[in-house]
Design a protein around this motif. Structure first.
Motif, PDB file in Angstrom:
ATOM      1  N   SER A   1       0.775  -1.435  -0.014  1.00 32.94           N
ATOM      2  CA  SER A   1      -0.005  -0.024   0.059  1.00 32.94           C
ATOM      3  C   SER A   1       0.978   1.291  -0.141  1.00 32.94           C
ATOM      4  CB  SER A   1      -0.841  -0.116   1.274  1.00 32.94           C
ATOM      5  OG  SER A   1      -0.294   0.133   2.429  1.00 32.94           O
ATOM      6  N   VAL A   2       1.947   1.119   0.312  1.00 36.16           N
ATOM      7  CA  VAL A   2       3.036   2.254   0.643  1.00 36.16           C
ATOM      8  C   VAL A   2       3.709   2.335  -0.535  1.00 36.16           C
ATOM      9  CG1 VAL A   2       4.825   3.435   2.128  1.00 36.16           C
ATOM     10  CG2 VAL A   2       2.905   2.304   3.037  1.00 36.16           C
ATOM     11  N   GLY A   3       4.005   1.301  -1.377  1.00 36.45           N
ATOM     12  CA  GLY A   3       5.066   1.281  -2.234  1.00 36.45           C
ATOM     13  C   GLY A   3       4.584   2.317  -3.519  1.00 36.45           C
ATOM     14  N   ARG A   4       5.479   2.253  -4.580  1.00 33.09           N
ATOM     15  CA  ARG A   4       5.307   3.137  -5.767  1.00 33.09           C
ATOM     16  C   ARG A   4       3.910   2.544  -6.193  1.00 33.09           C
ATOM     17  NH1 ARG A   4      11.077   4.773  -8.278  1.00 33.09           N
ATOM     18  NH2 ARG A   4      11.812   6.093  -6.374  1.00 33.09           N
ATOM     19  N   ALA A   5       4.048   1.281  -6.505  1.00 27.13           N
ATOM     20  CA  ALA A   5       2.824   0.796  -7.330  1.00 27.13           C
ATOM     21  C   ALA A   5       1.541   1.061  -6.710  1.00 27.13           C
ATOM     22  CB  ALA A   5       3.214  -0.718  -7.373  1.00 27.13           C
ATOM     23  N   GLY A   6       1.701   1.027  -5.039  1.00 27.66           N
ATOM     24  CA  GLY A   6       0.135   1.009  -4.621  1.00 27.66           C
ATOM     25  C   GLY A   6      -0.863   0.573  -4.952  1.00 27.66           C
ATOM     26  N   ASP A   7      -0.736  -0.938  -5.078  1.00 26.85           N
ATOM     27  CA  ASP A   7      -1.862  -2.101  -5.470  1.00 26.85           C
ATOM     28  C   ASP A   7      -2.849  -2.229  -4.472  1.00 26.85           C
ATOM     29  OD1 ASP A   7      -3.462  -3.655  -6.964  1.00 26.85           O
ATOM     30  OD2 ASP A   7      -1.834  -4.887  -7.366  1.00 26.85           O
ATOM     31  N   PRO A   8      -3.937  -1.572  -4.335  1.00 28.61           N
ATOM     32  CA  PRO A   8      -4.913  -1.918  -3.376  1.00 28.61           C
ATOM     33  C   PRO A   8      -5.419  -3.344  -3.322  1.00 28.61           C
ATOM     34  CG  PRO A   8      -5.991  -0.672  -5.130  1.00 28.61           C
ATOM     35  CD  PRO A   8      -4.464  -0.997  -5.587  1.00 28.61           C
ATOM     36  N   VAL A   9      -5.351  -4.180  -4.247  1.00 30.84           N
ATOM     37  CA  VAL A   9      -6.025  -5.597  -4.416  1.00 30.84           C
ATOM     38  C   VAL A   9      -4.788  -6.290  -3.540  1.00 30.84           C
ATOM     39  CG1 VAL A   9      -6.348  -7.426  -5.792  1.00 30.84           C
ATOM     40  CG2 VAL A   9      -7.145  -5.208  -6.608  1.00 30.84           C
ATOM     41  N   ILE A  10      -3.576  -6.203  -3.819  1.00 32.92           N
ATOM     42  CA  ILE A  10      -2.544  -6.998  -3.195  1.00 32.92           C
ATOM     43  C   ILE A  10      -2.514  -6.594  -1.674  1.00 32.92           C
ATOM     44  CG2 ILE A  10      -0.168  -7.426  -3.032  1.00 32.92           C
ATOM     45  CD1 ILE A  10       0.018  -7.177  -5.879  1.00 32.92           C
ATOM     46  N   ALA A  11      -2.535  -5.188  -1.367  1.00 34.85           N
ATOM     47  CA  ALA A  11      -2.643  -4.684  -0.034  1.00 34.85           C
ATOM     48  C   ALA A  11      -3.878  -5.254   0.736  1.00 34.85           C
ATOM     49  CB  ALA A  11      -2.524  -3.276  -0.007  1.00 34.85           C
ATOM     50  N   GLY A  12      -5.111  -5.259  -0.055  1.00 35.02           N
ATOM     51  CA  GLY A  12      -6.050  -5.644   0.499  1.00 35.02           C
ATOM     52  C   GLY A  12      -5.976  -7.139   1.031  1.00 35.02           C
ATOM     53  N   THR A  13      -5.676  -7.951   0.089  1.00 37.50           N
ATOM     54  CA  THR A  13      -5.441  -9.501   0.144  1.00 37.50           C
ATOM     55  C   THR A  13      -4.313  -9.677   1.559  1.00 37.50           C
ATOM     56  OG1 THR A  13      -5.865  -9.823  -2.020  1.00 37.50           O
ATOM     57  CG2 THR A  13      -4.738 -11.658  -1.026  1.00 37.50           C
ATOM     58  N   ALA A  14      -3.403  -8.979   1.529  1.00 38.70           N
ATOM     59  CA  ALA A  14      -2.320  -9.253   2.351  1.00 38.70           C
ATOM     60  C   ALA A  14      -2.650  -8.670   3.787  1.00 38.70           C
ATOM     61  CB  ALA A  14      -0.958  -8.514   2.435  1.00 38.70           C
ATOM     62  N   PHE A  15      -3.453  -7.927   4.127  1.00 34.72           N
ATOM     63  CA  PHE A  15      -4.162  -7.475   5.393  1.00 34.72           C
ATOM     64  C   PHE A  15      -5.148  -8.515   5.672  1.00 34.72           C
ATOM     65  CE2 PHE A  15      -2.539  -2.792   4.549  1.00 34.72           C
ATOM     66  CZ  PHE A  15      -1.701  -3.022   5.419  1.00 34.72           C
ATOM     67  N   ALA A  16      -5.871  -8.910   4.740  1.00 33.72           N
ATOM     68  CA  ALA A  16      -6.913  -9.826   5.076  1.00 33.72           C
ATOM     69  C   ALA A  16      -6.213 -11.357   5.496  1.00 33.72           C
ATOM     70  CB  ALA A  16      -7.998 -10.183   3.971  1.00 33.72           C
ATOM     71  N   ALA A  17      -5.187 -11.635   4.968  1.00 30.54           N
ATOM     72  CA  ALA A  17      -4.482 -12.641   5.442  1.00 30.54           C
ATOM     73  C   ALA A  17      -3.760 -12.549   6.815  1.00 30.54           C
ATOM     74  CB  ALA A  17      -3.489 -13.008   4.156  1.00 30.54           C
ATOM     75  N   SER A  18      -3.373 -11.401   6.876  1.00 31.37           N
ATOM     76  CA  SER A  18      -2.919 -11.078   8.237  1.00 31.37           C
ATOM     77  C   SER A  18      -4.100 -11.238   9.324  1.00 31.37           C
ATOM     78  CB  SER A  18      -2.218  -9.599   8.379  1.00 31.37           C
ATOM     79  OG  SER A  18      -1.771  -9.323   9.667  1.00 31.37           O
ATOM     80  N   GLY A  19      -5.202 -10.609   8.997  1.00 30.09           N
ATOM     81  CA  GLY A  19      -6.244 -10.884   9.906  1.00 30.09           C
ATOM     82  C   GLY A  19      -6.760 -11.987  10.325  1.00 30.09           C
ATOM     83  N   GLY A  20      -6.946 -12.884   9.173  1.00 26.45           N
ATOM     84  CA  GLY A  20      -7.080 -14.295   9.177  1.00 26.45           C
ATOM     85  C   GLY A  20      -6.249 -15.152   9.974  1.00 26.45           C
ATOM     86  N   LEU A  21      -4.991 -14.827   9.661  1.00 33.13           N
ATOM     87  CA  LEU A  21      -3.800 -15.596  10.651  1.00 33.13           C
ATOM     88  C   LEU A  21      -3.985 -15.294  11.760  1.00 33.13           C
ATOM     89  CD1 LEU A  21      -0.801 -15.344   8.118  1.00 33.13           C
ATOM     90  CD2 LEU A  21      -2.209 -17.531   8.712  1.00 33.13           C
ATOM     91  N   ALA A  22      -4.293 -14.239  12.268  1.00 32.31           N
ATOM     92  CA  ALA A  22      -4.277 -13.802  13.718  1.00 32.31           C
ATOM     93  C   ALA A  22      -5.445 -14.194  14.520  1.00 32.31           C
ATOM     94  CB  ALA A  22      -4.375 -12.149  13.860  1.00 32.31           C
ATOM     95  N   LEU A  23      -6.503 -14.229  13.822  1.00 34.07           N
ATOM     96  CA  LEU A  23      -7.765 -14.943  14.308  1.00 34.07           C
ATOM     97  C   LEU A  23      -7.555 -16.361  14.393  1.00 34.07           C
ATOM     98  CD1 LEU A  23     -10.655 -14.987  15.037  1.00 34.07           C
ATOM     99  CD2 LEU A  23     -11.260 -15.298  12.789  1.00 34.07           C
TER     100      LEU A  23
END
Length: 201
Positions: free
Chosen positions: A64-86
């Motif tokens: 999300s912070v990088g130059r590309a700023g791909d919202p799909v990859i960022a959203g998928t990564a954050f969703a995976a992070s939340g799922g792993l934490a849960l």
């Protein structure tokens, strides 16, 4: 213009709305199965899930912070992070109160994020339908104008043919009258009548 009517199945309409709840519920169920098979109070498993969750969150932050700023990859990564934490908390903790609390929070957050994309999708769909409707109206108007123009041209041609036929009949009838002089027409400046020789040619 005939429009094709496509009736979507009710499952196809409900599936996108139920996807966030199904995803978090699946993670909770699998984590509790993992808990029953030895993950409860296992420090190694907790460390592993924490590391995986932090890595997924870091990947989402970089995307999300990088130059590309791909919202799909960022959203998928954050969703995976939340799922792993849960999954980590649900697998490590004894009892269901904390896993259920996290499940409710994760489901609410998932629906909050999904509602944003659903609104954007609805705006895009409404805009597309409006554009298609305007194009159809424009094409229908052009078709109507061309129909009127074609009908008018046909009527003008038909009227002209009828007038020419009546004029020819009148000239023929006048030529048969006694005392008719074609030279008088030419002297008066009227167009010369076609002769029999020109017709035969």
């Amino acid at each position: 213009m005939n429009e094709q009517i496509v009736a979507r199945h009710w499952l196809a309409l409900i599936a996108p709305k139920a996807a966030p709840a199904l995803a978090t519920s699946t993670v909770l169920i699998l984590a509790r199965i993992w808990n029953a098979n030895g993950a409860e109070h296992s420090v190694g498993n907790a460390v592993l899930m924490t590391a995986l969750s932090l890595a997924a969150a870091a990947a989402g932050a970089c995307a999300s912070v990088g130059r590309a700023g791909d919202p799909v990859i960022a959203g998928t990564a954050f969703a995976a992070s939340g799922g792993l934490a849960l999954a980590g908390v649900s697998g490590y903790a004894d009892g269901l109160s904390l896993p259920l609390l996290l499940w409710v929070l994760a489901t609410a957050i998932a629906y909050g994020l999904a509602a944003r994309y659903w609104r954007q999708d609805r705006r895009t769909r409404v805009s597309y339908e409006r554009h298609v409707s305007e194009r159809r109206e424009e094409h229908a108007h052009i078709e109507h104008v061309e129909t009127i123009r074609g009908t008018t041209q046909i009527e003008v041609a038909r009227t002209g043919a009828a007038y020419a036929e009546q004029l020819a009949a009148a000239l023929t009838a006048r030529a048969m009258l006694p005392g008719f002089d074609p030279a008088a027409l030419e002297t008066a400046g009227l167009p010369q009548l076609p002769t029999t020789e020109r017709k035969s040619e």
